[in-house]
Design a protein around this motif. Structure first.
Motif, mmCIF file in Angstrom:
data_model
loop_
_atom_site.group_PDB
_atom_site.id
_atom_site.type_symbol
_atom_site.label_atom_id
_atom_site.label_comp_id
_atom_site.label_asym_id
_atom_site.label_seq_id
_atom_site.Cartn_x
_atom_site.Cartn_y
_atom_site.Cartn_z
ATOM 1 N N ALA A 179 0.864 -1.184 0.000
ATOM 2 C CA ALA A 179 0.000 0.000 0.000
ATOM 3 C C ALA A 179 0.897 1.230 0.000
ATOM 4 O O ALA A 179 1.755 1.382 0.865
ATOM 5 C CB ALA A 179 -0.908 0.004 1.217
ATOM 6 N N MET A 180 0.721 2.101 -0.992
ATOM 7 C CA MET A 180 1.526 3.315 -1.108
ATOM 8 C C MET A 180 0.591 4.499 -1.340
ATOM 9 O O MET A 180 -0.541 4.332 -1.801
ATOM 10 C CB MET A 180 2.533 3.182 -2.254
ATOM 11 N N ARG A 181 1.083 5.683 -1.028
ATOM 12 C CA ARG A 181 0.336 6.912 -1.283
ATOM 13 C C ARG A 181 0.763 7.473 -2.633
ATOM 14 O O ARG A 181 1.942 7.471 -2.971
ATOM 15 C CB ARG A 181 0.603 7.965 -0.205
ATOM 16 N N GLU A 232 5.889 5.545 0.660
ATOM 17 C CA GLU A 232 5.614 4.483 1.618
ATOM 18 C C GLU A 232 6.383 4.840 2.882
ATOM 19 O O GLU A 232 7.619 4.756 2.903
ATOM 20 C CB GLU A 232 6.077 3.145 1.050
ATOM 21 N N GLY A 233 5.685 5.304 3.900
ATOM 22 C CA GLY A 233 6.371 5.763 5.104
ATOM 23 C C GLY A 233 7.264 6.948 4.764
ATOM 24 O O GLY A 233 6.826 7.926 4.178
ATOM 25 N N LEU A 234 8.547 6.839 5.110
ATOM 26 C CA LEU A 234 9.498 7.911 4.817
ATOM 27 C C LEU A 234 10.113 7.811 3.429
ATOM 28 O O LEU A 234 10.818 8.723 2.993
ATOM 29 C CB LEU A 234 10.611 7.918 5.872
ATOM 30 N N ARG A 235 9.873 6.711 2.735
ATOM 31 C CA ARG A 235 10.433 6.536 1.389
ATOM 32 C C ARG A 235 9.551 7.223 0.356
ATOM 33 O O ARG A 235 8.330 7.057 0.350
ATOM 34 C CB ARG A 235 10.551 5.052 1.041
ATOM 35 N N VAL A 236 10.195 7.989 -0.534
ATOM 36 C CA VAL A 236 9.486 8.711 -1.584
ATOM 37 C C VAL A 236 10.127 8.350 -2.920
ATOM 38 O O VAL A 236 11.349 8.364 -3.060
ATOM 39 C CB VAL A 236 9.540 10.244 -1.358
ATOM 40 N N PHE A 237 9.282 8.045 -3.904
ATOM 41 C CA PHE A 237 9.736 7.655 -5.233
ATOM 42 C C PHE A 237 9.137 8.617 -6.257
ATOM 43 O O PHE A 237 7.927 8.822 -6.295
ATOM 44 C CB PHE A 237 9.281 6.234 -5.570
ATOM 45 N N ARG A 238 10.006 9.208 -7.093
ATOM 46 C CA ARG A 238 9.559 10.087 -8.174
ATOM 47 C C ARG A 238 9.324 9.239 -9.420
ATOM 48 O O ARG A 238 10.158 8.418 -9.785
ATOM 49 C CB ARG A 238 10.614 11.157 -8.461
ATOM 50 N N VAL A 239 8.195 9.448 -10.072
ATOM 51 C CA VAL A 239 7.878 8.711 -11.294
ATOM 52 C C VAL A 239 8.621 9.353 -12.451
ATOM 53 O O VAL A 239 8.399 10.522 -12.781
ATOM 54 C CB VAL A 239 6.352 8.694 -11.558
ATOM 55 N N LEU A 240 9.536 8.581 -13.067
ATOM 56 C CA LEU A 240 10.292 9.073 -14.217
ATOM 57 C C LEU A 240 9.537 8.846 -15.519
ATOM 58 O O LEU A 240 9.588 9.670 -16.428
ATOM 59 C CB LEU A 240 11.658 8.381 -14.295
ATOM 60 N N ALA A 241 8.865 7.702 -15.625
ATOM 61 C CA ALA A 241 8.142 7.357 -16.850
ATOM 62 C C ALA A 241 7.057 6.343 -16.531
ATOM 63 O O ALA A 241 7.163 5.593 -15.563
ATOM 64 C CB ALA A 241 9.101 6.773 -17.882
ATOM 65 N N VAL A 242 6.018 6.329 -17.380
ATOM 66 C CA VAL A 242 4.909 5.387 -17.231
ATOM 67 C C VAL A 242 4.728 4.660 -18.550
ATOM 68 O O VAL A 242 4.674 5.278 -19.605
ATOM 69 C CB VAL A 242 3.603 6.113 -16.847
#
Length: 107
Positions: free
Chosen positions: A10-12, A78-88
């Motif tokens: 589960a991610m935001r 997810e919690g303190l981890r943040v991921f930037r979307v580079l491509a879809v």
């Protein structure tokens, strides 16, 4: 659904919104777009240069259900981890999934 496509995290999801002030200044703020379930895996892609500069380092690949509207520049967290979307990549849209190439942001 294969084990690689198991949406078990589960991610935001956050979308970028450009806010412009009357004086012409602008900033990007991220607006929460809800919770999504994701299959997250390390990426096997290398960094690349775009126009003579580093365009981003792909650190992870995520699969999630299509229909979220996710696009490059959005964020998954997810919690303190943040991921930037580079491509879809929505080539698997008919199967109900999209694949995102992510860069884990460091604070």
């Amino acid at each position: 659904m294969s084990a690689a496509d198991r949406l078990d995290r589960a991610m935001r999801l956050s979308r970028p919104d450009r806010i412009e002030a009357a004086d012409g200044e602008a900033e990007i703020v991220f607006t929460d777009a809800g919770s999504v379930f994701v299959a997250l895996a390390p990426a096997s892609l290398a960094e690349r240069q775009v126009s003579g500069r580093l365009g981003g380092v792909a650190t992870h690949v995520a699969r999630l259900r299509s229909g979220s509207g996710i696009a490059g520049g959005w964020r998954l967290s997810e919690g303190l981890r943040v991921f930037r979307v580079l491509a879809v990549d929505d080539a698997r849209r008919r199967s109900g999934l999209v694949t995102c190439v992510l860069e884990e942001e460091t604070g």
